[in-house]
Design an enzyme around this catalytic site. Structure first.
Site, PDB file in Angstrom:
ATOM      1  N   ASP A  58      28.386  79.668  45.324  1.00 49.00           N
ATOM      2  CA  ASP A  58      28.327  79.066  46.654  1.00 49.00           C
ATOM      3  C   ASP A  58      27.871  77.615  46.584  1.00 49.00           C
ATOM      4  OD1 ASP A  58      29.070  81.470  47.852  1.00 49.00           O
ATOM      5  OD2 ASP A  58      26.991  82.116  48.160  1.00 49.00           O
ATOM      6  N   TYR A 124      22.315  85.754  36.055  1.00 53.71           N
ATOM      7  CA  TYR A 124      21.795  84.679  36.898  1.00 53.71           C
ATOM      8  C   TYR A 124      20.289  84.542  36.701  1.00 53.71           C
ATOM      9  CZ  TYR A 124      26.067  84.291  39.742  1.00 53.71           C
ATOM     10  OH  TYR A 124      27.354  84.078  40.182  1.00 53.71           O
TER      11      TYR A 124
END
Length: 288
Positions: A58, A124
């Site tokens: 994003d 992540y």
């Protein structure tokens, strides 16, 4: 060879601060990572290039271990400056691309390799500080600020309740036709404070795949437990929800980085891609 083309893998990194995310926004001039790389490759290779990526990050999210691939006519690589060598192509691109994107490796891969569907898991890391003055100036672009102190033990307990294959609908923004069943394989919190960076924490999050905004929602859910706003058992209860929960804050994008993507051996690439393309249903969830 795929219809007379070769497939090339890119390993890349970017600072997502000044990008509107990974994905090209149609014909828009919005600055995205995909647009920058595709446009530069198209300019150098004189062929239209379409990238497939492991993780569509994003706006504001960073990457140090992003993976993508593209197909191209091998003749496009035979110019004098490239001579069929991906390393030379990297150098050409480096002279043309902005400082906040770097391709650090390119390699020929089998036709069965798919950056998105062949991936076994994505890794992540989320960095967040609760210090009143926020992140160090040199880390402000990749470290989020949470305004209240947290109990890391409570956050870890909240994270532990989410491990395994579940329907993470409560943690995902709705996307029509997309499954929200995921296998969360690691979710660990670490106190990485130093004298220069007190009250600094990292969440390490690994899953086979993530749905839209899932990682930042997982982090946000743990943070509200850690600050005492939500009680023990909050995250486990959320696994019973069937749609996005308004009780979960989405943690700031700046703290999140995609740090790695794992792939199987070459002989397993096709099978993994076929498995990943299959739509998951609740029948696959473990019995309680």
């Amino acid at each position: 060879m795929i219809n007379g083309t070769v497939r090339i893998r890119l390993d890349l990194a970017y600072d997502g601060t000044d990008f509107h995310g990974w994905a090209r926004q149609g014909d828009s001039d919005l600055r995205t990572v995909q647009k920058i790389i595709e446009d530069t490759l198209t300019l150098v290779l004189q062929r239209p290039i379409d990238l497939t990526v492991a993780g569509r990050t994003d706006a504001g999210v960073h990457a140090t271990g992003q993976v993508a691939h593209f197909d191209v006519d091998p003749a496009a690589l035979e110019t004098r400056s490239i001579a069929g060598d991906p390393a030379r192509l990297i150098r050409r691109l480096a002279r043309l691309m902005p400082d906040d994107v770097r391709i650090h490796n390119m390699s020929f891969v089998p036709a069965e390799f798919d950056a998105r569907f062949s991936a076994l898991r994505r890794h992540y890391v989320y960095r967040v500080t609760t210090h009143p003055r926020g992140a160090l100036p040199t880390r402000a672009r990749d470290t989020a600020h949470w305004p209240r102190s947290v109990d890391i033990s409570a956050m870890q307990a909240a994270a532990d309740a989410l491990i395994g294959m579940h329907d993470f609908a409560a943690f995902c923004k709705y996307r029509e036709g997309a499954s929200t069943i995921r296998d969360l394989q690691e979710f660990t919190w670490h106190d990485v404070s130093t004298p220069q960076e007190p009250q600094l924490y990292e969440a390490h999050v690994t899953a086979d795949a993530f749905c839209w905004s899932m990682v930042r929602s997982l982090v946000g859910a743990c943070l509200v437990v850690g600050e005492g706003k939500r009680a023990d058992g909050f995250t486990e209860h959320l696994l019973g929800e069937t749609k996005r929960s308004s009780s979960i804050p989405v943690a700031a994008a700046c703290g999140l980085s995609l740090v790695g993507v794992d792939y199987p051996s070459d002989d397993q690439l096709g099978a993994r891609a076929e498995q990943a393309r299959a739509y998951r249903t609740h029948d696959e969830l473990p019995s309680l």
